[in-house]
Design an enzyme around this catalytic site. Structure first.
Site, PDB file in Angstrom:
ATOM      1  N   SER A  77     -11.852  -6.585   1.627  1.00 57.97           N
ATOM      2  CA  SER A  77     -11.996  -7.613   2.672  1.00 57.97           C
ATOM      3  C   SER A  77     -13.463  -7.911   2.946  1.00 57.97           C
ATOM      4  CB  SER A  77     -11.337  -7.112   3.956  1.00 57.97           C
ATOM      5  OG  SER A  77     -11.670  -7.939   5.045  1.00 57.97           O
ATOM      6  N   TYR A 114     -10.407  -0.461  10.196  1.00 54.00           N
ATOM      7  CA  TYR A 114     -10.129  -1.401   9.106  1.00 54.00           C
ATOM      8  C   TYR A 114     -11.407  -1.736   8.335  1.00 54.00           C
ATOM      9  CZ  TYR A 114      -8.403  -5.547   6.675  1.00 54.00           C
ATOM     10  OH  TYR A 114      -8.059  -6.461   5.710  1.00 54.00           O
TER      11      TYR A 114
HETATM   12  N1  LIG Z   1      -4.582 -11.867   5.278  1.00 48.75           N
HETATM   13  C1  LIG Z   1      -5.874 -11.782   5.268  1.00 48.75           C
HETATM   14  O1  LIG Z   1      -6.556 -12.674   5.789  1.00 48.75           O
HETATM   15  C2  LIG Z   1      -6.570 -10.626   4.584  1.00 48.75           C
HETATM   16  C3  LIG Z   1      -7.963 -10.668   4.481  1.00 48.75           C
HETATM   17  C4  LIG Z   1      -8.618  -9.644   3.816  1.00 48.75           C
HETATM   18  C5  LIG Z   1      -7.887  -8.615   3.250  1.00 48.75           C
HETATM   19  N2  LIG Z   1      -6.525  -8.572   3.387  1.00 48.75           N
HETATM   20  C6  LIG Z   1      -5.804  -7.458   2.773  1.00 48.75           C
HETATM   21  O2  LIG Z   1      -4.700  -7.952   2.037  1.00 48.75           O
HETATM   22  C7  LIG Z   1      -3.717  -6.915   1.917  1.00 48.75           C
HETATM   23  C8  LIG Z   1      -2.358  -7.510   2.277  1.00 48.75           C
HETATM   24  O3  LIG Z   1      -2.357  -7.860   3.661  1.00 48.75           O
HETATM   25  P1  LIG Z   1      -1.671  -9.177   4.225  1.00 48.75           P
HETATM   26  O4  LIG Z   1      -2.709  -9.963   4.887  1.00 48.75           O
HETATM   27  O5  LIG Z   1      -0.833  -9.797   3.185  1.00 48.75           O
HETATM   28  O6  LIG Z   1      -0.803  -8.557   5.407  1.00 48.75           O
HETATM   29  P2  LIG Z   1       0.743  -8.225   5.561  1.00 48.75           P
HETATM   30  O7  LIG Z   1       1.563  -9.446   5.388  1.00 48.75           O
HETATM   31  O8  LIG Z   1       0.837  -7.466   6.831  1.00 48.75           O
HETATM   32  O9  LIG Z   1       1.034  -7.295   4.313  1.00 48.75           O
HETATM   33  C9  LIG Z   1       0.772  -5.926   4.311  1.00 48.75           C
HETATM   34  C10 LIG Z   1       1.570  -5.326   3.172  1.00 48.75           C
HETATM   35  O10 LIG Z   1       1.302  -3.921   3.135  1.00 48.75           O
HETATM   36  C11 LIG Z   1       2.538  -3.237   3.064  1.00 48.75           C
HETATM   37  N3  LIG Z   1       2.432  -1.925   3.707  1.00 48.75           N
HETATM   38  C12 LIG Z   1       2.015  -1.657   4.968  1.00 48.75           C
HETATM   39  N4  LIG Z   1       2.177  -0.349   5.221  1.00 48.75           N
HETATM   40  C13 LIG Z   1       2.704   0.211   4.090  1.00 48.75           C
HETATM   41  C14 LIG Z   1       3.118   1.512   3.724  1.00 48.75           C
HETATM   42  N5  LIG Z   1       3.031   2.536   4.578  1.00 48.75           N
HETATM   43  N6  LIG Z   1       3.617   1.696   2.478  1.00 48.75           N
HETATM   44  C15 LIG Z   1       3.739   0.656   1.605  1.00 48.75           C
HETATM   45  N7  LIG Z   1       3.347  -0.572   1.884  1.00 48.75           N
HETATM   46  C16 LIG Z   1       2.850  -0.802   3.123  1.00 48.75           C
HETATM   47  C17 LIG Z   1       3.523  -4.133   3.827  1.00 48.75           C
HETATM   48  O11 LIG Z   1       4.870  -3.865   3.420  1.00 48.75           O
HETATM   49  P3  LIG Z   1       5.906  -2.982   4.310  1.00 48.75           P
HETATM   50  O12 LIG Z   1       5.679  -3.291   5.735  1.00 48.75           O
HETATM   51  O13 LIG Z   1       7.230  -3.394   3.762  1.00 48.75           O
HETATM   52  O14 LIG Z   1       5.629  -1.531   3.974  1.00 48.75           O
HETATM   53  C18 LIG Z   1       3.072  -5.506   3.387  1.00 48.75           C
HETATM   54  O15 LIG Z   1       3.684  -5.871   2.180  1.00 48.75           O
HETATM   55  C19 LIG Z   1      -4.167  -5.790   2.845  1.00 48.75           C
HETATM   56  O16 LIG Z   1      -4.792  -4.775   2.091  1.00 48.75           O
HETATM   57  C20 LIG Z   1      -5.165  -6.472   3.751  1.00 48.75           C
HETATM   58  O17 LIG Z   1      -6.102  -5.584   4.288  1.00 48.75           O
HETATM   59  C21 LIG Z   1      -5.856  -9.557   4.052  1.00 48.75           C
END
Ligand SMILES: NC(=O)c1ccc[n+]([C@@H]2O[C@H](COP(=O)([O-])OP(=O)(O)OC[C@H]3O[C@@H](n4cnc5c(N)ncnc54)[C@H](OP(=O)(O)O)[C@@H]3O)[C@@H](O)[C@H]2O)c1
Length: 265
Positions: free
Chosen positions: A155, A169
């Site tokens: 990120s 985070y």
């Molecule tokens: N969206 C943004 O703007 C953004 C920006 C920078 C980086 N990111 C990164 O992108 C990645 C995905 O995030 P997102 O934004 O798509 O958010 P999200 O929709 O909340 O997705 C998070 C994912 O992580 C999984 N997860 C959470 N806890 C888990 C566990 N204990 N075991 C296995 N899987 C787990 C969730 O699945 P379950 O709940 O089914 O387990 C979900 O599929 C993350 O690493 C986040 O830090 C996102």
């Protein structure tokens, strides 16, 4: 056809891919990119129903395949089980996308100790464990067809301090970026690349509340003036997973609409 043609240079057809957290959000966007280009994609997280629904949607689109697996990746035993199950289905894993992640926001004076540990555990410690346990399959892939790639989803918060109070985070993503460089150095001689995407804002469950409140000012801080799309993040993953990305390792690639280069007074 020349090896320089985009259809060869960026080819991921029949590659075996594991996307953690591929059931929704950025993971789903990434999984869709691989399936759309003929790869065989496993998605894994706690919510097996969400993963199954995504797999069903992507399988309808094809031409690749998508399979759902259940795993709580915060737990060592679940990681061992997941990789064991994958090893029964596949002899080799070409691409591991460590996408699962968690966030926690709270004021500095009240930031819970348990939340800090939880975020660091999933976003850093267990990315290490998943990668470690997947190594035999990645090594097999390198021997089989010379393609073995690890892509970690980092990120911009791990590079620039964020305005929001997400202490664990930001620290976890900075640690993840560095872990990727350390692993890239160690695994390069084995022909395995390790890179990180420093993602900017994408629509997802994690970002929903933030975007609802601050979308205008977030977009205003991006030179490209918009939130990221599935194509933006998938395109970089396809590059890193194909012949095109074979000489890139240890990189932290911004996929952020330019947020890291926004000029400040
Ligand atoms: N969206 C943004 O703007 C953004 C920006 C920078 C980086 N990111 C990164 O992108 C990645 C995905 O995030 P997102 O934004 O798509 O958010 P999200 O929709 O909340 O997705 C998070 C994912 O992580 C999984 N997860 C959470 N806890 C888990 C566990 N204990 N075991 C296995 N899987 C787990 C969730 O699945 P379950 O709940 O089914 O387990 C979900 O599929 C993350 O690493 C986040 O830090 C996102």
């Amino acid at each position: 056809m020349s090896n320089m043609h985009a259809s060869k240079l960026f080819d991921v057809k029949d590659k075996v891919v594991l996307v953690t957290g591929g059931g929704r959000g950025i993971g789903e966007m990434i999984a869709e990119g691989y399936v759309s280009n003929g790869a065989k994609v496993y998605i894994a997280s706690r919510d097996i129903k969400a993963c199954e629904a995504t797999a069903a949607r992507l399988n309808k689109q094809g031409p690749g395949k998508c399979y759902a697996m259940a795993a709580d990746l915060s737990k060592y035993e679940d990681i061992v089980k997941l990789i064991d199950e994958l090893s029964k289905k596949e002899q080799a894993l070409n691409v591991l996308v460590n996408n699962s992640g968690a966030n926690w926001g709270a004021p500095l004076d009240e930031y819970p100790d348990a939340a800090f540990s939880k975020v660091m555990n999933l976003n850093v410690n267990k990315v290490f464990t998943v990668t470690q346990k997947a190594l035999p399959l990645l090594r097999n892939a390198q021997k089989k067809d010379g393609v073995a790639r690890v892509i970690n989803i980092g990120s911009v918060n791990g590079v620039d301090p964020p305005a929001l109070e997400t202490y664990a985070y930001s620290a976890s993503k900075a640690a993840l970026h560095h872990l990727s460089r350390v692993l890239a150095s160690r695994l390069g001689p084995e022909g395995i690349t390790v890179n990180t995407l420093a993602c900017g804002p994408f629509q997802s469950k994690m970002m929903a509340a933030t975007l609802e409140k601050f979308e205008e000012s977030i977009v205003g801080g991006l030179p490209l003036g918009r939130i990221g799309t599935p194509e933006d993040v998938s395109g970089v993953c396809l590059f890193l997973s194909s012949r095109a990305g074979a000489y890139t390792t240890g990189a932290t690639i911004p996929v952020d609409g330019g947020s890291l280069v926004k000029a400040k007074l």
